[in-house]
Design an enzyme around this catalytic site. Structure first.
Site, mmCIF file in Angstrom:
data_model
loop_
_atom_site.group_PDB
_atom_site.id
_atom_site.type_symbol
_atom_site.label_atom_id
_atom_site.label_comp_id
_atom_site.label_asym_id
_atom_site.label_seq_id
_atom_site.Cartn_x
_atom_site.Cartn_y
_atom_site.Cartn_z
ATOM 1 N N ASP A 224 63.369 26.192 99.705
ATOM 2 C CA ASP A 224 62.241 26.884 100.327
ATOM 3 C C ASP A 224 62.145 28.314 99.814
ATOM 4 O O ASP A 224 63.102 28.860 99.229
ATOM 5 C CB ASP A 224 62.443 26.879 101.851
ATOM 6 C CG ASP A 224 61.136 26.766 102.612
ATOM 7 O OD1 ASP A 224 60.096 27.187 102.063
ATOM 8 O OD2 ASP A 224 61.158 26.277 103.750
ATOM 9 N N ASP B 41 52.752 22.910 105.266
ATOM 10 C CA ASP B 41 53.502 22.754 106.516
ATOM 11 C C ASP B 41 52.719 21.991 107.563
ATOM 12 O O ASP B 41 53.250 21.696 108.624
ATOM 13 C CB ASP B 41 53.891 24.125 107.083
ATOM 14 C CG ASP B 41 55.222 24.587 106.518
ATOM 15 O OD1 ASP B 41 55.876 23.785 105.830
ATOM 16 O OD2 ASP B 41 55.595 25.741 106.762
HETATM 17 C C1 GLA Z 1 59.185 26.625 106.029
HETATM 18 C C2 GLA Z 1 58.956 25.236 105.501
HETATM 19 C C3 GLA Z 1 59.118 24.236 106.622
HETATM 20 C C4 GLA Z 1 60.490 24.372 107.222
HETATM 21 C C5 GLA Z 1 60.748 25.798 107.660
HETATM 22 C C6 GLA Z 1 62.175 26.004 108.072
HETATM 23 O O1 GLA Z 1 58.174 26.997 106.915
HETATM 24 O O2 GLA Z 1 57.724 25.140 104.879
HETATM 25 O O3 GLA Z 1 58.909 22.926 106.153
HETATM 26 O O4 GLA Z 1 61.454 23.968 106.264
HETATM 27 O O5 GLA Z 1 60.452 26.717 106.635
HETATM 28 O O6 GLA Z 1 62.407 27.293 108.491
#
Ligand code: GLA
Length: 711
Positions: free
Chosen positions: A446, A510
């Site tokens: 990420d 997301d």
């Molecule tokens: C980001 C990612 C999510 C998740 C969160 C975890 O927002 O896009 O899918 O992994 O971080 O903190």
């Protein structure tokens, strides 16, 4: 040599090398076997004060009578501001082992002491790759301001397309009429960006998925960048992409070079599907393209968030495995002090309070069930509330030197200065140790903030940080070649062909709201084939929008991607479990088709629904999704005209998955669906011209059609 001519898959590129310049006389439709005389296509003297014709150069320069944005910009303390590049060498060869063609050019300006090496590679599928390297041949420093890739589009391209977005709403198209002036999409996020456009495109009026001529340009880069369409006063129109450089960021000492990110250019004579075909073919032809079946994923994020509990996670893994899941991914929350999103980033040690026995009991449990194990990491970041920041405050990337002020926080986090070799070594060592000590098959990597004001030693460092992050990916992949990596960046803020050279899929967004996903995935797949686009079935009520959708719509929406689940599947009803299992079985039975076939999108009469599919390369099989996005303006239910099939072949059309009875808006179903066989046999021509009648569906529902050729 007065010209270079490259052609492949209906596309050709003609470069006019007269006068020591490189002019793109033509980029577009195939012009046939013989390279035409560039004089024919290079136009006549424009109605301006310049005395000679001034068709635009591959690297547009004021010294070549270009009055728009120059392709190369920079200076030596104010001098050498206007190079005049002259061809020194030009060659055309087959591209290494790919079946494509590669033109190599060396351009130099002796007075400015600059050289640009250009490689233009036309892949067999018609995608054109442009690579440019600038070298400082002088004794003093040359500060680079820009080295863009520019390609002209003809006058009939009057409409532009680019994409924009925000968190949980990435990749939305926007269109404009191309007028004189410049339409620029700048991305200054220090990452690709939620709003960054995958392509800057121009086309003939009203171009669609299956119609019109389209020219599109993408930059394979995960840092700051610009994409623009520029129509000059003389009417010449350029598409251009390039890295955005801050002042002082890129200074070439004597003999040093700057290699610009690769630009990818696609031309299509038949709409955006042709653009996608060029990209998909190239992406799929890469050596490192995933070749194993894309496993069904369960990601723990929306199921448990930060509440990591071994017992709960084991039972989640049990429920997942029972459904047919093949890869279990433990998301954020497993490392030192990470109880919420305000702290812990940088401390890449398994948290002993949460995980007294380490990750091994969960990993063993997951693997005993025959599933792969994946882990979430965010290596490029640091929370100020972390052991790492307390120990090494100078490792936070700052605009004003190692101990100067910090940038505004975002999700309470800062950026680890990977340009600092000690910080880079430390983070490599941590990740390497994690992968060595634990049986990890997959990293969800990420990157959760815009990186504005990145600095190293007081100098802007977005360029260097992007390369340092790339080096980190590359080094870890070299050390652990069997570990797959997903590129996530607060959802889809790092989706580009630069990051995809070192990762195996992207997390497109997301949001798991299927309605949002219909748009996001469709447009992400303009460039990326479905197997690289993570798509998960979320909970009934989406966490990002509060919308509630039937499982059938959520599952069908996730099918045309790298399928997964992001839902606490411990609490499913029997009916939900049966339905989800059936979809997973269907995905497994059809993923080889979805992940290798030709993407086909149907131009629909209005925007209340969408239809798209995939057709095998021999056109013997196809799957199509019909999804309603809003209420229809029409009382009558639709017919679906299906493109991309063999017109002369006969196809059996059936439902791929049982129709969700709660989705049906009209009591009368089309006859073929109510017949005993529940199928219709019809030619590809009839399917394309008349189409197949569909049941009326309530908005935000979907169905799948399966097509196979019959003798
Ligand atoms: C980001 C990612 C999510 C998740 C969160 C975890 O927002 O896009 O899918 O992994 O971080 O903190």
């Amino acid at each position: 040599m007065d010209r270079l001519y490259l052609r492949a898959a209906g596309t050709s590129l003609l470069l006019d090398l007269r006068d020591g310049d490189v002019r793109v006389a033509h980029w577009g439709a195939d012009l046939g076997d013989q390279a035409p005389d560039p004089a024919l296509v290079s136009g006549s003297a424009p109605h301006s004060a310049f005395d000679d014709p001034a068709p635009v150069s591959l690297i547009p320069q004021p010294a070549r009578a270009w009055r728009g944005t120059p392709g190369l910009a920079g200076d030596r303390a104010g001098r050498a501001f206007s190079p005049r590049l002259v061809v020194q060498d030009a060659s055309l060869e087959p591209a290494d082992g790919t079946g494509g063609q590669r033109a190599a050019l060396v351009l130099r300006d002796e007075a400015s002491a600059l050289q640009v090496d250009v490689a233009l590679t036309l892949a067999p599928g018609g995608l054109l790759l442009v690579d440019q390297t600038l070298t400082n041949l002088g004794a003093d420093d040359y500060a680079v301001a820009a080295l863009d890739v520019s390609l002209p589009v003809p006058a009939q391209a009057t409409e532009s397309l680019d994409l924009t977005g925000r968190w949980a709403r990435e990749k939305h198209p926007q269109r404009h009429r191309i007028d004189q002036g410049t339409w620029t999409r700048s991305a200054r996020h220090g990452r690709t960006g939620h709003d960054s456009t995958l392509v800057i495109a121009a086309g003939t009026p009203g171009f669609g998925w299956r119609s019109g001529e389209v020219w599109a340009l993408h930059l394979g880069w995960s840092g700051d960048h610009t994409s623009r369409i520029e129509r000059a006063g003389d009417g010449q129109t350029l598409l251009a992409v390039g890295e955005l450089l801050k002042s002082g960021e890129l200074v070439l000492g004597a003999g040093e070079s700057y290699t610009a990110p690769t630009a990818f250019a696609a031309y299509s004579s038949h709409g955006l599907d042709g653009v996608s075909a060029g990209f998909h073919d190239w992406v799929r032809g890469r050596e490192g393209h995933p070749s194993t079946p894309r496993p069904v994923v369960l990601n723990t994020w929306e199921a448990v968030y930060f509440n990591h509990d071994l017992h709960v996670l084991k039972s989640l893994a049990d429920a997942a495995s029972d459904l047919g899941v093949e890869r279990f991914v433990l998301d954020d929350g497993w490392f030192l002090g990470r109880r919420d999103d305000t702290r812990g980033l940088g401390d890449w040690f398994v948290d002993p309070d949460m995980w007294p026995l380490g990750l091994t009991p969960l990993i063993d449990h997951v693997r005993d069930k025959g599933m792969q194990f994946g882990l979430w990491v965010e290596p490029e970041m640091i929370n100020q509330d972390s052991e790492l920041a307390r120990e090494h405050p100078d490792w936070i990337a700052r605009p004003a030197g190692a101990h100067g002020r910090t940038s505004p926080t975002w999700r309470r986090q800062q950026v680890l200065d990977l340009v600092n070799p000690d910080a880079w070594d430390h983070i490599f060592e941590r990740l390497d140790a994690l992968l060595t000590e634990n049986a990890i098959d997959y990293l969800k990597w990420d990157q959760n903030r815009d990186q504005v004001e990145l600095g190293h030693d007081g100098v802007a460092s977005t360029h260097a940080q992007t390369l340092a992050a790339y080096r980190l990916f590359d080094a870890l992949r070299a050390a652990h070649p069997n570990v797959e990596i997903e590129s996530c960046s607060s959802g889809g803020a790092r989706v580009d062909l630069g990051i995809l050279q070192r990762t195996d899929r992207v997390w497109a967004s997301d949001t798991n709201d299927a309605l949002e996903r219909q748009t996001i995935q469709r447009w992400t797949q303009l460039v990326l084939p479905p197997e690289l686009v993570g798509a998960h079935v979320g909970p009934s009520t989406a966490h990002t929008t509060g919308r509630t959708h039937a499982l059938s719509f959520r599952a069908i929406t996730a099918l045309f991607g790298h399928f997964g689940i992001e839902w606490d599947v411990r609490g499913l009803t029997d009916a939900e479990r049966t339905e989800l299992r059936a979809v997973i079985d269907f995905y497994k039975a059809n993923r080889s088709l979805i992940h290798t076939g030709r993407s086909v999108r149907i131009d629909r009469p209005d925007e209340s629904d969408a239809a798209y599919g995939v057709v095998s390369h021999d056109r013997s099989r196809a799957l199509f999704v019909y999804a309603t996005l809003a209420t229809s303006p029409n009382e009558l239910s639709s017919r679906l005209r299906i493109a991309g099939l063999d017109p002369d072949a006969r196809y059996r059309v059936t439902l791929g998955l049982p129709l969700d009875e709660h989705a049906i808006a009209h009591r009368s179903l089309p006859h073929w669906l109510t017949s005993d066989e529940g199928e219709v046999v019809v030619t590809g021509r009839v399917l394309a011209e008349i189409g197949v009648p569909l049941p009326g569906l309530y908005p935000e529902h979907a169905l799948v059609l399966a097509l196979s050729q019959v003798e």
